[in-house]
Design an enzyme around this catalytic site. Sequence first.
Site, PDB file in Angstrom:
ATOM      1  N   LYS A  22      29.464  18.155  10.471  1.00  0.00           N
ATOM      2  CA  LYS A  22      29.216  16.831   9.858  1.00  0.00           C
ATOM      3  C   LYS A  22      27.727  16.531   9.898  1.00  0.00           C
ATOM      4  O   LYS A  22      27.149  16.093   8.893  1.00  0.00           O
ATOM      5  CB  LYS A  22      29.967  15.753  10.639  1.00  0.00           C
ATOM      6  CG  LYS A  22      29.512  14.326  10.351  1.00  0.00           C
ATOM      7  CD  LYS A  22      30.269  13.266  11.121  1.00  0.00           C
ATOM      8  CE  LYS A  22      29.692  12.939  12.458  1.00  0.00           C
ATOM      9  NZ  LYS A  22      28.529  12.049  12.491  1.00  0.00           N
ATOM     10  N   ASN A  23      27.098  16.757  11.044  1.00  0.00           N
ATOM     11  CA  ASN A  23      25.700  16.340  11.217  1.00  0.00           C
ATOM     12  C   ASN A  23      24.706  17.286  10.561  1.00  0.00           C
ATOM     13  O   ASN A  23      23.516  17.003  10.524  1.00  0.00           O
ATOM     14  CB  ASN A  23      25.394  16.139  12.699  1.00  0.00           C
ATOM     15  CG  ASN A  23      26.117  14.919  13.255  1.00  0.00           C
ATOM     16  OD1 ASN A  23      26.685  14.126  12.492  1.00  0.00           O
ATOM     17  ND2 ASN A  23      26.146  14.794  14.562  1.00  0.00           N
ATOM     18  N   CYS A 115      25.286  -0.115  16.009  1.00  0.00           N
ATOM     19  CA  CYS A 115      26.694   0.285  16.046  1.00  0.00           C
ATOM     20  C   CYS A 115      27.137   0.181  17.494  1.00  0.00           C
ATOM     21  O   CYS A 115      26.378  -0.222  18.373  1.00  0.00           O
ATOM     22  CB  CYS A 115      26.859   1.707  15.514  1.00  0.00           C
ATOM     23  SG  CYS A 115      26.153   2.923  16.605  1.00  0.00           S
ATOM     24  N   ARG A 120      20.282   1.499  17.375  1.00  0.00           N
ATOM     25  CA  ARG A 120      19.998   2.482  16.323  1.00  0.00           C
ATOM     26  C   ARG A 120      18.831   2.069  15.407  1.00  0.00           C
ATOM     27  O   ARG A 120      18.959   1.985  14.200  1.00  0.00           O
ATOM     28  CB  ARG A 120      21.245   2.775  15.482  1.00  0.00           C
ATOM     29  CG  ARG A 120      22.515   3.037  16.242  1.00  0.00           C
ATOM     30  CD  ARG A 120      22.500   4.283  17.100  1.00  0.00           C
ATOM     31  NE  ARG A 120      22.449   5.506  16.345  1.00  0.00           N
ATOM     32  CZ  ARG A 120      23.511   6.136  15.858  1.00  0.00           C
ATOM     33  NH1 ARG A 120      24.689   5.605  15.986  1.00  0.00           N
ATOM     34  NH2 ARG A 120      23.385   7.285  15.205  1.00  0.00           N
ATOM     35  N   ASP A 301      26.625  13.683  22.231  1.00  0.00           N
ATOM     36  CA  ASP A 301      27.892  13.601  21.489  1.00  0.00           C
ATOM     37  C   ASP A 301      29.052  14.252  22.244  1.00  0.00           C
ATOM     38  O   ASP A 301      30.205  14.052  21.863  1.00  0.00           O
ATOM     39  CB  ASP A 301      27.755  14.268  20.116  1.00  0.00           C
ATOM     40  CG  ASP A 301      26.791  13.501  19.229  1.00  0.00           C
ATOM     41  OD1 ASP A 301      26.342  14.054  18.217  1.00  0.00           O
ATOM     42  OD2 ASP A 301      26.462  12.346  19.570  1.00  0.00           O
ATOM     43  N   ARG A 394      36.166   9.990  10.904  1.00  0.00           N
ATOM     44  CA  ARG A 394      34.793  10.107  10.377  1.00  0.00           C
ATOM     45  C   ARG A 394      34.204  11.471  10.736  1.00  0.00           C
ATOM     46  O   ARG A 394      33.382  12.011  10.013  1.00  0.00           O
ATOM     47  CB  ARG A 394      33.908   9.015  10.994  1.00  0.00           C
ATOM     48  CG  ARG A 394      34.088   7.633  10.442  1.00  0.00           C
ATOM     49  CD  ARG A 394      33.019   6.713  11.015  1.00  0.00           C
ATOM     50  NE  ARG A 394      31.726   7.390  10.998  1.00  0.00           N
ATOM     51  CZ  ARG A 394      30.812   7.265  11.966  1.00  0.00           C
ATOM     52  NH1 ARG A 394      31.056   6.517  13.022  1.00  0.00           N
ATOM     53  NH2 ARG A 394      29.652   7.891  11.893  1.00  0.00           N
TER      54      ARG A 394
HETATM   55  C1  EPZ Z   1      21.952  11.890  15.213  1.00  0.00           C
HETATM   56  O1  EPZ Z   1      21.839  10.474  15.134  1.00  0.00           O
HETATM   57  C2  EPZ Z   1      23.438  12.203  15.126  1.00  0.00           C
HETATM   58  N1  EPZ Z   1      23.969  11.716  13.850  1.00  0.00           N
HETATM   59  C3  EPZ Z   1      24.173  11.525  16.287  1.00  0.00           C
HETATM   60  O2  EPZ Z   1      25.547  11.898  16.209  1.00  0.00           O
HETATM   61  C4  EPZ Z   1      23.592  12.045  17.599  1.00  0.00           C
HETATM   62  O3  EPZ Z   1      24.227  11.391  18.679  1.00  0.00           O
HETATM   63  C5  EPZ Z   1      22.080  11.765  17.623  1.00  0.00           C
HETATM   64  O4  EPZ Z   1      21.454  12.376  16.476  1.00  0.00           O
HETATM   65  C6  EPZ Z   1      21.416  12.319  18.894  1.00  0.00           C
HETATM   66  O5  EPZ Z   1      21.611  13.698  18.971  1.00  0.00           O
HETATM   67  C7  EPZ Z   1      23.780  12.469  12.730  1.00  0.00           C
HETATM   68  O6  EPZ Z   1      23.173  13.526  12.764  1.00  0.00           O
HETATM   69  C8  EPZ Z   1      24.387  11.926  11.461  1.00  0.00           C
HETATM   70  P1  EPZ Z   1      18.302   9.838  16.900  1.00  0.00           P
HETATM   71  P2  EPZ Z   1      20.377   9.784  14.944  1.00  0.00           P
HETATM   72  O7  EPZ Z   1      17.483   9.293  15.791  1.00  0.00           O
HETATM   73  O8  EPZ Z   1      19.556  10.606  14.039  1.00  0.00           O
HETATM   74  C9  EPZ Z   1      16.428   6.120  19.144  1.00  0.00           C
HETATM   75  C10 EPZ Z   1      27.860  11.546  16.158  1.00  0.00           C
HETATM   76  O9  EPZ Z   1      28.656  11.164  17.034  1.00  0.00           O
HETATM   77  N2  EPZ Z   1      15.665   5.935  17.886  1.00  0.00           N
HETATM   78  O10 EPZ Z   1      17.961  11.174  17.470  1.00  0.00           O
HETATM   79  O11 EPZ Z   1      20.586   8.363  14.605  1.00  0.00           O
HETATM   80  C11 EPZ Z   1      17.905   5.795  18.947  1.00  0.00           C
HETATM   81  O12 EPZ Z   1      18.136   4.416  19.117  1.00  0.00           O
HETATM   82  C12 EPZ Z   1      26.522  10.855  16.007  1.00  0.00           C
HETATM   83  O13 EPZ Z   1      28.071  12.509  15.371  1.00  0.00           O
HETATM   84  C13 EPZ Z   1      14.671   4.971  17.847  1.00  0.00           C
HETATM   85  O14 EPZ Z   1      14.429   4.256  18.827  1.00  0.00           O
HETATM   86  O15 EPZ Z   1      19.828   9.903  16.435  1.00  0.00           O
HETATM   87  C14 EPZ Z   1      18.568   6.611  20.016  1.00  0.00           C
HETATM   88  O16 EPZ Z   1      18.507   5.897  21.240  1.00  0.00           O
HETATM   89  C15 EPZ Z   1      26.370   9.679  16.950  1.00  0.00           C
HETATM   90  N3  EPZ Z   1      13.976   4.806  16.699  1.00  0.00           N
HETATM   91  C16 EPZ Z   1      17.685   7.855  20.122  1.00  0.00           C
HETATM   92  O17 EPZ Z   1      16.428   7.500  19.523  1.00  0.00           O
HETATM   93  C17 EPZ Z   1      14.227   5.568  15.574  1.00  0.00           C
HETATM   94  O18 EPZ Z   1      13.533   5.381  14.548  1.00  0.00           O
HETATM   95  C18 EPZ Z   1      18.236   9.073  19.401  1.00  0.00           C
HETATM   96  O19 EPZ Z   1      18.391   8.724  18.042  1.00  0.00           O
HETATM   97  C19 EPZ Z   1      15.244   6.550  15.647  1.00  0.00           C
HETATM   98  C20 EPZ Z   1      15.946   6.710  16.807  1.00  0.00           C
END
Ligand code: EPZ
Length: 416
Positions: A22-23, A115, A120, A301, A394
């Site tokens: 998915k990711n 969420c 996020r 995850d 999802r």
């Molecule tokens: C991706 O989300 C994945 N989703 C998530 O999987 C996964 O948990 C996450 O990466 C971490 O590995 C997809 O790939 C669609 P991040 P993403 O940006 O890109 C903070 C699942 O269950 N952050 O690496 O949103 C954020 O709040 C999902 O399949 C900022 O502060 O993750 C978080 O605490 C859930 N500012 C941390 O970084 C930003 O601009 C990691 O977020 C972006 C992120």
Amino acid sequence: MAHYAVRESPPLRGEIPISTSKNAVLPIMCGALLTRGDVRIENPPDLTDVTTLCSLLEACGARIHRENGALDIGAKDFKNPQDEEDVRKMRASVLVLGPLLARLGEARIPLPGGCAIGQRPIDQHLKGMSALGAKVHFDHGGVTLSGRLRGATIYLDMPSVGATENLMMAATLADGTTRIENAAKEPEIVDLAAFLTSMGAKITGAGTSTIVIEGVCELHGTTWKPISDRVEAGTMACACAITGGELFLRGARADHLRSLLFKLSEAGVHIKDTPGGLLVFGRAKQPFEIRTMVYPGFPTDLQAPMMAVACKTGGTSVFLETIFENRFMHAAELQRLGAHIRVENRVAVVEGTPYLTGANVTATDLRAGAALILAGLCAEGETVIDDTGGHIGRGYECIEEKLTAVGGNVKRMDQV
Ligand code: EPZ
């Protein structure tokens, strides 16, 4: 929306086919907007997140066709999505930002809401786009970016997966060379870079913390088969660990799951890497300590599925969730099944117990829902999981069918 009825099951035995990630698929689908050519994605998973993103891409004017295990996307003529609801439905929609800006010179998306697992924010996405020359304007709950993109050096304050993906996509069509420093290194980043390269992009360093993208004038169409879903594979490995038995996870890649496999081995589970997938056998007996980290650390995850495993091992297991600020909601639901868990901010302490008993519980997010199914497999009686939020579907393709095929007693009932 669905709910799941799970009954105590014998040790799982047999083969589980692991679906396409998915990711990996979601950013690749957005990447298809970067070309006027046709893009074919082979064997996309049948997930509601994929369907939701197809609707959003169609709202952007892309042609979408799904047939015979392939997803065709044609973005010859497209525009910014008009209906903000299409974007707000799913957080990963933020990944259309880079392609829209790179192709159209302007992109507008609603600020994605938080969420269940955390706020996020997308500040790192916007900081990087601004470094590439975009003007950023906030109004009416949305953000508009405009301007011709030019190569730049971007330093991410944290290795955000989505920000790395968005900026890598935007930079493929920028004037000049872009360096993304402190980039995320997840396998899905490497797969996206390889997909973009097959379209004519010039990218080096994906999978390391510094990615260099040399902008080109345009990208052409391609056909791509994304990687298998390491989170689904890890979840199924946890299903084996919690019930015992022996599972062959066809298509699972050990090199994408090293941290999980080490933890399961520590707990007493045996894993054999084979060319076609992973053989997992035995039950988790020993407690373990998990600190979620960015890749190649332990993936956030898989924290919830491993907490279900910890509920049934002997001794005390400890979890430290460093990525998301609210990702222990499954603990309260597991406690309803008789688990002994104490949560303090980002730390959860789990006292293993010899048995769990079925109850009515709620899926609070995607991976929490999977953890409850796993726990239900080894809880006396029946566990009914309310998935009114549609979380499980999802991210897990036919999880009830896959587990039933190896002896799990899992039924999905669609409520009217
Ligand atoms: C991706 O989300 C994945 N989703 C998530 O999987 C996964 O948990 C996450 O990466 C971490 O590995 C997809 O790939 C669609 P991040 P993403 O940006 O890109 C903070 C699942 O269950 N952050 O690496 O949103 C954020 O709040 C999902 O399949 C900022 O502060 O993750 C978080 O605490 C859930 N500012 C941390 O970084 C930003 O601009 C990691 O977020 C972006 C992120």
